[in-house]
Design a protein around this motif. Sequence first.
Motif, PDB file in Angstrom:
ATOM      1  N   THR A  49      -8.415  20.835  26.153  1.00 31.63           N
ATOM      2  CA  THR A  49      -7.553  19.673  26.377  1.00 31.63           C
ATOM      3  C   THR A  49      -6.335  19.805  25.477  1.00 31.63           C
ATOM      4  N   ALA A  50      -5.149  19.661  26.041  1.00 33.95           N
ATOM      5  CA  ALA A  50      -3.929  19.837  25.241  1.00 33.95           C
ATOM      6  C   ALA A  50      -3.220  18.503  25.037  1.00 33.95           C
ATOM      7  N   LEU A  51      -2.821  18.232  23.797  1.00 32.46           N
ATOM      8  CA  LEU A  51      -1.983  17.066  23.496  1.00 32.46           C
ATOM      9  C   LEU A  51      -0.657  17.564  22.923  1.00 32.46           C
ATOM     10  N   PRO A  52       0.295  17.935  23.792  1.00 34.10           N
ATOM     11  CA  PRO A  52       1.595  18.350  23.264  1.00 34.10           C
ATOM     12  C   PRO A  52       2.366  17.127  22.772  1.00 34.10           C
ATOM     13  N   ILE A  53       3.151  17.303  21.714  1.00 36.64           N
ATOM     14  CA  ILE A  53       3.970  16.208  21.188  1.00 36.64           C
ATOM     15  C   ILE A  53       5.436  16.590  21.365  1.00 36.64           C
ATOM     16  N   ILE A  54       6.246  15.642  21.824  1.00 35.79           N
ATOM     17  CA  ILE A  54       7.689  15.874  21.996  1.00 35.79           C
ATOM     18  C   ILE A  54       8.434  14.744  21.293  1.00 35.79           C
ATOM     19  N   GLU A  55       9.425  15.117  20.506  1.00 36.32           N
ATOM     20  CA  GLU A  55      10.217  14.107  19.799  1.00 36.32           C
ATOM     21  C   GLU A  55      11.513  13.855  20.566  1.00 36.32           C
ATOM     22  N   THR A  56      11.769  12.596  20.874  1.00 33.79           N
ATOM     23  CA  THR A  56      13.009  12.253  21.600  1.00 33.79           C
ATOM     24  C   THR A  56      14.071  11.789  20.606  1.00 33.79           C
ATOM     25  N   ILE A  67       2.358  13.328  24.276  1.00 33.77           N
ATOM     26  CA  ILE A  67       2.637  12.193  23.390  1.00 33.77           C
ATOM     27  C   ILE A  67       4.122  12.278  23.066  1.00 33.77           C
ATOM     28  N   ILE A  68       4.886  11.272  23.489  1.00 32.20           N
ATOM     29  CA  ILE A  68       6.346  11.372  23.386  1.00 32.20           C
ATOM     30  C   ILE A  68       6.926  10.124  22.748  1.00 32.20           C
ATOM     31  N   GLY A  69       7.937  10.292  21.912  1.00 31.12           N
ATOM     32  CA  GLY A  69       8.590   9.147  21.269  1.00 31.12           C
ATOM     33  C   GLY A  69       9.544   9.642  20.197  1.00 31.12           C
ATOM     34  N   ASP A  70      10.305   8.717  19.632  1.00 33.39           N
ATOM     35  CA  ASP A  70      11.237   9.077  18.562  1.00 33.39           C
ATOM     36  C   ASP A  70      10.457   9.469  17.308  1.00 33.39           C
ATOM     37  N   ARG A  71      11.197   9.931  16.294  1.00 34.88           N
ATOM     38  CA  ARG A  71      10.521  10.286  15.048  1.00 34.88           C
ATOM     39  C   ARG A  71       9.999   9.011  14.370  1.00 34.88           C
ATOM     40  N   ASP A  92      15.712   8.929  24.364  1.00 34.10           N
ATOM     41  CA  ASP A  92      16.256   9.568  25.562  1.00 34.10           C
ATOM     42  C   ASP A  92      15.215  10.484  26.198  1.00 34.10           C
ATOM     43  N   VAL A  93      14.456   9.908  27.149  1.00 32.58           N
ATOM     44  CA  VAL A  93      13.391  10.669  27.816  1.00 32.58           C
ATOM     45  C   VAL A  93      13.976  11.602  28.858  1.00 32.58           C
ATOM     46  N   SER A  94      15.277  11.417  29.189  1.00 34.62           N
ATOM     47  CA  SER A  94      15.859  12.227  30.267  1.00 34.62           C
ATOM     48  C   SER A  94      16.566  13.474  29.746  1.00 34.62           C
ATOM     49  N   ALA A  95      16.411  13.789  28.453  1.00 36.16           N
ATOM     50  CA  ALA A  95      16.993  15.033  27.919  1.00 36.16           C
ATOM     51  C   ALA A  95      16.238  16.223  28.514  1.00 36.16           C
ATOM     52  N   TYR A  96      16.731  17.419  28.228  1.00 28.53           N
ATOM     53  CA  TYR A  96      16.222  18.631  28.901  1.00 28.53           C
ATOM     54  C   TYR A  96      14.754  18.911  28.571  1.00 28.53           C
ATOM     55  N   ILE A  97      14.439  19.049  27.291  1.00 25.63           N
ATOM     56  CA  ILE A  97      13.072  19.429  26.905  1.00 25.63           C
ATOM     57  C   ILE A  97      12.059  18.332  27.276  1.00 25.63           C
TER      58      ILE A  97
END
Length: 521
Positions: free
Chosen positions: A331-338, A172-176, A342-347
Amino acid sequence: MTEITAQSIDAALRKQLDALNTSVESRETGSVIQVGDGIARVDGLKNAMAGELLEFTSSTGQVVYGMAQNLEEDEVGAVLLGDVAAIKENDAVKTTGRLVEVPSGKALLGRVVNPLGMPLDGKGEIKAEGTRPVEFKAPGVIHRKPVHEPMQTGILAVDSMIPIGRGQRELIIGDRQTGKTAIAVDAILNQKGKDMVCIYVAVGQKASTVANVQETLEKHGAMDYTIIVNASASDSAPLQYIAPMAGAAMGEYFVYNGEDGKPAGPENPGRHVLIVYDDLTKQAVAYRQMSLTLRRPPGREAYPGDIFYLHSRLLERAVKMNEQNGLGSMTALPIIETQAGDVSAYIPTNVISITDGQIYLQTDLFFQGQRPAVDVGISVSRVGGSAQIKQMKQVAGTLKLDLAAFRELKAFTQFGSDLDKATQDQLTRGAAMTELLKQNRFCMMDVYDQAVAIYAGGKGYLDDVPTEDIVRFRTELLEFLHASKPEVFDELAKAGKWTGDVENLTNAAIEAFKLQFAPTA
């Protein structure tokens, strides 16, 4: 009277000798040569293992635990997991011979714990069934089977177009502030009564945010099957770093053991687990901080070179076990804050390449009122239809195409005014379907309700309903069907797919409802 023979004397002596504890505890003792920033450099531990639990004893007798990280030629770099201020130079350090472990078992359900399994909720001590190592090798491909059962989130936009299966890793990815945690919490609430154990791992969140999540879960009766692992923003970097792995270890207990606590197998099925890592960006930052203080060389964006390995070995622990191993799943739902999308950053690129798909949430959509703010264009599930029931797969296939065509047309026709009827119809249908996907928090939908709602939209029953009435139309339609025409759902479930008879029955029921539906004046 029993006869005393040489054999019986021998057996009795052997039994007594076996009972004697003749093991010599081999624990090395070293001393702290430097301490600061939660890092201790230790001398004299020649046989320490990577990731081993170390026992620091301060001059006042206080014991603080640490974890061996850097095994160098003449010293060991360790991170402290407890009261950092208590340890000074020249304090004694002992090896324990154990890797860092956390308590595991059913006793943790309904509790809020720190990454070492200590309670944070004031509900008393936890009597765990056993312990599991924080770092654990993921099962190999021989022990797994392909993901094939749905893990319903209850969210229409997700279950129809970005389906998640048991054993999948969906990012699950998106800005804050775009509703990432909301999707994860709704997915946990939707597992009520589905024999799922849920684990919510909060890394680097404010304590108040975690308290809100806990309150929400308690209010909806979800804490009974949930464990919250909290390494808040005020906790040290090492605790934030091990929190996701500790959560995974607690979950693995249920996957690898059956209801009776014995190893899972063909006769003793393993349990199903859903684990949310909220969020891995903060774990990466904690690991970077730890690595830099341990003097490891920085790489891209100052992260250490093994940051990819950190996340890959964590997410690789999500699994769908095969029949011999009890069919359990995690089942894993990792969350990443962009940052600014910017989805092309490193993490973000790292975690996207590890997971089996991503749900991308967009700030623009969020502020336009499209909630959940899922960008259907770049959100994917790489497991796809395998994680859907047939009834949903049949109606959702056209939905994604409709929305894709709508987005393209909408951008194209922004500047034109005179449109032919076919284009106009396509725009109307797309706008209706986009509106249909709106859903409030804590309003999870049953999968058959979702299938019928999408069916109604796909067949054009929403085309003449005013846009602002579509969500109300959906809600009232489903209420009407459950109250007056429950046979629609019964037949759909019984047939296992959309047949001609089921469609005729559904069409008649929707038309009957439309006659009594009053649009907002």
